[in-house]
Design a protein around this motif. Structure first.
Motif, mmCIF file in Angstrom:
data_model
loop_
_atom_site.group_PDB
_atom_site.id
_atom_site.type_symbol
_atom_site.label_atom_id
_atom_site.label_comp_id
_atom_site.label_asym_id
_atom_site.label_seq_id
_atom_site.Cartn_x
_atom_site.Cartn_y
_atom_site.Cartn_z
ATOM 1 N N MET A 51 0.847 -1.190 0.000
ATOM 2 C CA MET A 51 0.000 0.000 0.000
ATOM 3 C C MET A 51 0.883 1.239 0.000
ATOM 4 S SD MET A 51 -3.083 -0.770 2.680
ATOM 5 C CE MET A 51 -4.355 -1.980 2.310
ATOM 6 N N GLY A 52 0.365 2.298 -0.577
ATOM 7 C CA GLY A 52 1.090 3.560 -0.558
ATOM 8 C C GLY A 52 0.789 4.391 0.667
ATOM 9 N N THR A 53 -0.030 3.837 1.560
ATOM 10 C CA THR A 53 -0.400 4.531 2.798
ATOM 11 C C THR A 53 -0.310 3.534 3.956
ATOM 12 O OG1 THR A 53 -2.747 3.956 2.552
ATOM 13 C CG2 THR A 53 -2.007 6.036 1.564
ATOM 14 N N VAL A 54 -0.432 4.045 5.157
ATOM 15 C CA VAL A 54 -0.553 3.171 6.325
ATOM 16 C C VAL A 54 -1.867 2.406 6.199
ATOM 17 C CG1 VAL A 54 -0.754 3.104 8.838
ATOM 18 C CG2 VAL A 54 0.798 4.745 7.740
ATOM 19 N N HIS A 55 -1.852 1.147 6.560
ATOM 20 C CA HIS A 55 -3.027 0.297 6.394
ATOM 21 C C HIS A 55 -4.239 0.897 7.115
ATOM 22 C CE1 HIS A 55 -5.528 -3.233 6.110
ATOM 23 N NE2 HIS A 55 -4.582 -3.895 5.468
ATOM 24 N N PRO A 56 -5.362 1.096 6.410
ATOM 25 C CA PRO A 56 -6.545 1.695 7.044
ATOM 26 C C PRO A 56 -7.041 0.926 8.263
ATOM 27 C CG PRO A 56 -6.801 1.645 4.659
ATOM 28 C CD PRO A 56 -5.572 0.852 4.971
ATOM 29 N N MET A 57 -6.921 -0.412 8.242
ATOM 30 C CA MET A 57 -7.415 -1.201 9.363
ATOM 31 C C MET A 57 -6.513 -1.052 10.590
ATOM 32 S SD MET A 57 -10.274 -2.497 8.429
ATOM 33 C CE MET A 57 -10.451 -0.900 7.582
ATOM 34 N N LEU A 58 -5.232 -0.826 10.380
ATOM 35 C CA LEU A 58 -4.339 -0.560 11.505
ATOM 36 C C LEU A 58 -4.702 0.770 12.146
ATOM 37 C CD1 LEU A 58 -1.883 -1.090 13.300
ATOM 38 C CD2 LEU A 58 -0.447 -0.094 11.489
ATOM 39 N N GLN A 59 -4.959 1.768 11.323
ATOM 40 C CA GLN A 59 -5.325 3.079 11.868
ATOM 41 C C GLN A 59 -6.669 3.016 12.588
ATOM 42 O OE1 GLN A 59 -4.250 6.575 9.262
ATOM 43 N NE2 GLN A 59 -4.014 4.958 7.721
ATOM 44 N N LYS A 60 -7.612 2.293 12.014
ATOM 45 C CA LYS A 60 -8.963 2.243 12.580
ATOM 46 C C LYS A 60 -9.010 1.481 13.897
ATOM 47 C CE LYS A 60 -13.737 1.070 11.291
ATOM 48 N NZ LYS A 60 -14.622 0.575 10.191
ATOM 49 N N TYR A 61 -8.240 0.381 13.991
ATOM 50 C CA TYR A 61 -8.339 -0.491 15.160
ATOM 51 C C TYR A 61 -7.056 -0.529 15.990
ATOM 52 C CZ TYR A 61 -12.684 -1.935 13.009
ATOM 53 O OH TYR A 61 -13.944 -1.928 12.467
ATOM 54 N N TYR A 62 -6.238 0.476 15.813
ATOM 55 C CA TYR A 62 -4.981 0.573 16.563
ATOM 56 C C TYR A 62 -5.219 0.463 18.069
ATOM 57 C CZ TYR A 62 -1.089 3.017 18.832
ATOM 58 O OH TYR A 62 -0.069 3.364 19.674
ATOM 59 N N ASP A 63 -6.217 1.193 18.582
ATOM 60 C CA ASP A 63 -6.477 1.186 20.029
ATOM 61 C C ASP A 63 -6.888 -0.193 20.522
ATOM 62 O OD1 ASP A 63 -5.852 3.873 20.307
ATOM 63 O OD2 ASP A 63 -7.918 4.542 20.028
ATOM 64 N N SER A 64 -7.579 -0.954 19.674
ATOM 65 C CA SER A 64 -7.972 -2.309 20.065
ATOM 66 C C SER A 64 -6.769 -3.233 20.168
ATOM 67 C CB SER A 64 -8.970 -2.871 19.045
ATOM 68 O OG SER A 64 -10.167 -2.133 19.044
ATOM 69 N N MET A 65 -5.713 -2.915 19.419
ATOM 70 C CA MET A 65 -4.514 -3.740 19.459
ATOM 71 C C MET A 65 -3.618 -3.390 20.645
ATOM 72 S SD MET A 65 -1.594 -4.361 16.493
ATOM 73 C CE MET A 65 -0.783 -2.760 16.685
ATOM 74 N N VAL A 66 -3.378 -2.108 20.867
ATOM 75 C CA VAL A 66 -2.423 -1.736 21.924
ATOM 76 C C VAL A 66 -3.086 -1.636 23.292
ATOM 77 C CG1 VAL A 66 -0.926 -0.569 20.275
ATOM 78 C CG2 VAL A 66 -2.651 0.758 21.511
ATOM 79 N N ARG A 67 -4.398 -1.401 23.329
ATOM 80 C CA ARG A 67 -5.153 -1.386 24.587
ATOM 81 C C ARG A 67 -4.563 -0.442 25.631
ATOM 82 N NH1 ARG A 67 -7.094 -7.726 25.418
ATOM 83 N NH2 ARG A 67 -8.265 -7.828 23.458
ATOM 84 N N GLY A 68 -4.223 0.748 25.163
ATOM 85 C CA GLY A 68 -3.742 1.775 26.074
ATOM 86 C C GLY A 68 -2.300 1.619 26.518
ATOM 87 N N ARG A 69 -1.615 0.603 26.027
ATOM 88 C CA ARG A 69 -0.240 0.362 26.453
ATOM 89 C C ARG A 69 0.736 1.218 25.646
ATOM 90 N NH1 ARG A 69 -0.256 -6.023 25.671
ATOM 91 N NH2 ARG A 69 -1.371 -5.279 23.807
ATOM 92 N N ASN A 70 1.791 1.677 26.308
ATOM 93 C CA ASN A 70 2.844 2.453 25.664
ATOM 94 C C ASN A 70 4.079 1.585 25.452
ATOM 95 O OD1 ASN A 70 1.336 4.932 25.736
ATOM 96 N ND2 ASN A 70 1.817 5.055 27.937
#
Length: 276
Positions: free
Chosen positions: A60-79
């Motif tokens: 893709m020529g951009t950051v994956h839309p699904m990563l951007q949309k569900y990023y918070d579900s993956m990291v769950r507030g963790r840094n």
């Protein structure tokens, strides 16, 4: 390289690059990109796709839309999570995750893709000294500030002894690119390196065309449940039609994309091996 891949390299050395030929050798096909390759893709076939510039079919020529949309579900507030991106190619997701404050490890077998990633993103890198834990001729390309590494290696040869463990796995089509005969091997690596409290975010596809020879390969919600449900809690985040023009050109009449979150069930731990 496995014995099968070595045999394929020897058997098809004359066919590689001969994509203008009208003759398709036994055991090979002309794929949807117009290239002649093995019926079951090998490492040499992937290398060929990169050399021929066909990687645009999955980059893709951009950051994956699904990563951007569900990023918070993956990291769950963790840094500062450790994030694994299998079969990463030259995805922009890698640097995006670094800029979010995480430590990121990509894995890519084809070295062309690794070098192009750093060049296209204007990132300086070093190749780390050989380590006894690295399999075969594997190399680790590391950004100079150390927050991003790409392991140039056969993904199936890796383990937590090489990669360590991860808080997150972002699977942006890696499973979809894996030969079905290797699903068991793929799941074993993911299960080994994913921390017991980690999150595996899986982007996969569904379509109905028995004549289409992937990759991408179909791996729908039922496949996920049947293959991984005994060891993972599974939650579907999205399912939507995504019949892009390129998929129509490949002869597909429908194409659905889906996103799932997988977490290890309590007690599955390191001994769990989906699809033994």
């Amino acid at each position: 390289m496995s014995e099968n891949d070595a045999a394929a390299r020897n058997a098809t050395s004359n066919a590689v690059g001969d994509d203008d030929s009208n003759v398709v050798p036994p055991g090979m096909i002309r794929n949807h990109l117009g290239l002649i390759e093995n019926l079951i893709m090998t490492e040499i076939d992937w290398e060929k796709r990169w050399r021929k510039g066909k990687d645009a079919a999955w980059q893709m020529g951009t950051v994956h839309p699904m990563l951007q949309k569900y990023y918070d579900s993956m990291v769950r507030g963790r840094n500062n999570c450790r994030v694994l991106v299998p079969l990463c190619g030259r995805t922009l997701d890698l640097q995006w995750l670094v800029e979010k404050g995480h430590t990121v490890v990509g894995v890519e077998f084809v070295e062309i893709g690794v070098v192009r990633f750093f060049a296209e993103n204007h990132l300086e890198y070093v190749v780390e000294p050989p380590s006894p834990t690295l399999p075969g001729k594997a190399k680790i390309y590391s950004s100079c500030e150390g927050r991003l590494k790409i392991v140039n290696a056969d993904f199936f040869a890796l383990s937590r002894d090489v990669l360590g463990t991860f808080d997150c796995v972002w699977d942006r089509g890696a499973l979809a690119a894996t030969n079905p005969s290797n699903y068991s091997r793929y799941f074993r690596v993911i299960n080994d390196v994913l921390d017991d409290s980690g999150v595996w975010m899986l982007d996969s596809f569904d379509f109905t065309n028995p004549d289409f020879h992937g990759p991408p390969f179909r791996f729908n919600a039922k496949s996920i449940e049947d293959s991984l449900g005994s060891n993972y809690d599974i939650r579907q985040l999205d399912y939507f039609p995504n019949l892009a023009e390129k998929f129509k050109k490949w002869g597909l009449g429908n194409f659905y994309e889906m996103v799932h979150i997988l977490t290890k069930k309590r007690g599955s731990g390191d001994s769990a091996h989906p699809l033994p």
